[in-house]
Each structure stands twice: as structure tokens, then as C-alpha cells.
Design an enzyme around this catalytic site. Structure first.
Site, short mmCIF file in Angstrom:
data_model
loop_
_atom_site.label_atom_id
_atom_site.label_comp_id
_atom_site.label_asym_id
_atom_site.label_seq_id
_atom_site.Cartn_x
_atom_site.Cartn_y
_atom_site.Cartn_z
CD GLU A 1 6.32 -6.49 -33.37
OE1 GLU A 1 5.24 -5.90 -33.66
OE2 GLU A 1 6.45 -7.48 -33.45
N GLY B 1 -0.02 -6.07 -27.88
CA GLY B 1 -1.35 -6.53 -27.49
C GLY B 1 -1.72 -6.06 -25.83
CE LYS C 1 0.40 -10.63 -33.06
NZ LYS C 1 0.55 -10.09 -31.66
CG ASN D 1 1.64 -10.84 -36.98
OD1 ASN D 1 1.12 -11.69 -37.30
ND2 ASN D 1 2.32 -10.77 -35.84
CG HIS E 1 5.86 -12.06 -33.38
ND1 HIS E 1 5.30 -12.23 -31.89
CD2 HIS E 1 5.26 -10.89 -33.73
CE1 HIS E 1 4.39 -11.31 -31.71
NE2 HIS E 1 4.53 -10.46 -32.70
CB SER F 1 -0.49 -0.88 -28.67
OG SER F 1 -0.35 -2.20 -27.68
CD GLU G 1 2.17 -12.82 -30.06
OE1 GLU G 1 1.78 -13.25 -31.23
OE2 GLU G 1 1.78 -11.70 -29.65
P1 PGA Z 1 -0.12 -5.53 -31.56
O1 PGA Z 1 0.79 -6.68 -32.09
O2 PGA Z 1 -0.37 -4.59 -32.56
O3 PGA Z 1 -1.68 -6.23 -31.37
O4 PGA Z 1 0.18 -5.17 -30.19
C1 PGA Z 1 1.91 -6.34 -32.85
C2 PGA Z 1 2.49 -7.62 -33.04
O5 PGA Z 1 2.60 -8.64 -32.42
O6 PGA Z 1 3.11 -7.51 -34.22
#
Ligand code: PGA
Length: 249
Positions: A165, A171, A10, A8, A95, A203, A97
Site C-alpha cells: 500500500e 485515502g 478502520k 478494512n 498498516h 484508493s 496508519e
Molecule cells: P483506501 O485505504 O482504500 O481508503 O485508500 C486503503 C487502506 O488503508 O487499507
């Protein structure tokens, strides 16, 4: 057995970096990957250049969101139909976010998932609890409710993927420990349609990917930060391959 590794990206990169990352991943996959399904989800404006650079390889193109209608007066939005038309096969939906920053509800996620599936895309439906919900013990109710409300009733296992997640692991560099992932994936597997593939995200890095993917009910990973360079992403793909080979041996 198959493991799915999804990157992803982003809101990162530009046309040139998207093209080179896509070709570095597709070259690696063409040369050395046989068992795993690899998907990259660039920002939509980069989808076409990524499609060109993965053409002919086993890497699939994904997107990070799609609208629930096929077309219409929805300024700024992109429909599943448009994504499919551009060569997209998978779409990340719900997601955390988007749930947290844009107020997306599980009901909206279900509508989007329905439209995506009906268009021929594979929805990757994200769920996950916050740190406060984890610590208070509410996480199990929260996850079950997200599953019930975000996954359309008509869906069966082959129609979609779930990405579990934990919000506190995204992150942050704080990966959930093996026991937490094992117990939570079991809970998700029990609440979702039987046989649903469940990815872990939060992560995931080259040094923890193999350990995570070896856990029961972890059918792959959704990778954010570590999918932004081929150096780390290809190592995670390699980890998926090694886990599959170990199980097969
Ligand atoms: P990350 O993000 O691996 O940077 O923690 C995962 C995600 O948001 O899909």
C-alpha cells in the site's frame, strides 16, 4: 487462481451499521461469488456482531491489529488468541496508519505476525513507501527492508499475505498507475518468500479494481474507503470474480 478482497473498515461505523454492512456483503457473496476470498475487518468492538451476520457464508472475519502476547498486563490491547476465539481468521498488521501514527516498527510487526500465525490467524502484513521515498527513488530499498524486517524468517508463502500500500495512495484518491503497480509488485514478489500472495491497497474503487487485479502479481486488494458501503465493496468483489473468469476462459 484466487483473488482475495479485504475490506478494512478502520474506525468507522456503529453496531447497527456493522451488522447491516456485514449481512449485505455476505448475502451478495453467498448468491454470486465462487472464486474470490472475501474478508471484512471491522473495528474489534464490532467483530462479534459481524461474525453473527456472516455466519454460514464464505465471508471471513478479519481484525485490524493484534498484540504479540497471548495475555498479560497490556491495557487497551487485544491478543491474537482473543481474536481467534471470537471467530477472527485474518489480521491486518503494520498498516501504514499504525506505523506512522503509533510508531510501529517493522520489528514489532514481525513479533505480532509470529504470534498471529502461531495462534492460527493469517497475518496480512502491510508495507509501503511514502511519496518522498517514491520520488527520491528510495522506495525499492525501503520496501525490501520492510519485507526483510516485518516478515518473520520462518514464514513461507502459505502462512501470510502481503499488502503493498503506497502511503501516498491511501485515502487520497491517488491510485498508483498500472506500470507502477506492476513493477512494484514484481519487486515485492522477488523479495518475499516464493509464491507469497500480494494484495494492492490505496484508493481501490469499483472503477479501477478490475484493471488493478488483472496486473501480474496482484493477488487481490485491500480496500479502505470503498469497503464502507456494500454498494461499492460488492462491485469490487464482482471485479475480482470477472478477472478470474477472464483468465480461466
Ligand atoms: P483506501 O485505504 O482504500 O481508503 O485508500 C486503503 C487502506 O488503508 O487499507
Amino acid at each position: 487462481m484466487q483473488k482475495t478482497v479485504i475490506g478494512n473498515w478502520k474506525m468507522h461505523g456503529d453496531l447497527a451499521s456493522a451488522a447491516s454492512l456485514a449481512s449485505e456483503v455476505s448475502n451478495y457473496v453467498s448468491a454470486s461469488v465462487v472464486h474470490s476470498k472475501v474478508v471484512v475487518c471491522p473495528p474489534t468492538i464490532h467483530a462479534t456482531v459481524v461474525a453473527e451476520n456472516i455466519a454460514g457464508s464464505n465471508v471471513s472475519l478479519g481484525a485490524q491489529d493484534s498484540h504479540f502476547e497471548e495475555k498479560g498486563a497490556h491495557t487497551g490491547e487485544i491478543s491474537a488468541y482473543m481474536l481467534k476465539d471470537a471467530g477472527v481468521e485474518y489480521v491486518i498488521l503494520g498498516h501504514s496508519e499504525r506505523r506512522a501514527n503509533l510508531g510501529e516498527s517493522s520489528q514489532l510487526v514481525a513479533q505480532k505476525a509470529n504470534a498471529a500465525k502461531n495462534t492460527g490467524l493469517v497475518p496480512v502484513i502491510c508495507i509501503g513507501e511514502t511519496l518522498q521515498q517514491r520520488e527520491s527513488g528510495e522506495y525499492s530499498t525501503v520496501l525490501k527492508q520492510q519485507i526483510e524486517e516485518s516478515i518473520p524468517e520462518s514464514f513461507t508463502a502459505g502462512d501470510f499475505l502481503i499488502a503493498y500500500e503506497p502511503v501516498w495512495a491511501i485515502g487520497t484518491g491517488k491510485v498508483a498507475d498500472v506500470e507502477t503497480i506492476m513493477l512494484t509488485h514484481k519487486l515485492v514478489a522477488d523479495a518475499a518468500p516464493e509464491g507469497t500472495h500480494i494484495l494492492y491497497g490505496g484508493s481501490v474503487k469499483p472503477d479501477n479494481a478490475a484493471e488493478i487485479m488483472a496486473i501480474n502479481h496482484v493477488d487481490g486488494v485491500l480496500v479502505g474507503g470503498a469497503s464502507l458501503t456494500s454498494e461499492s465493496f460488492n462491485k469490487i468483489i464482482q471485479a475480482a470474480e470477472s478477472v478470474i473468469e477472464k483468465v480461466a476462459a
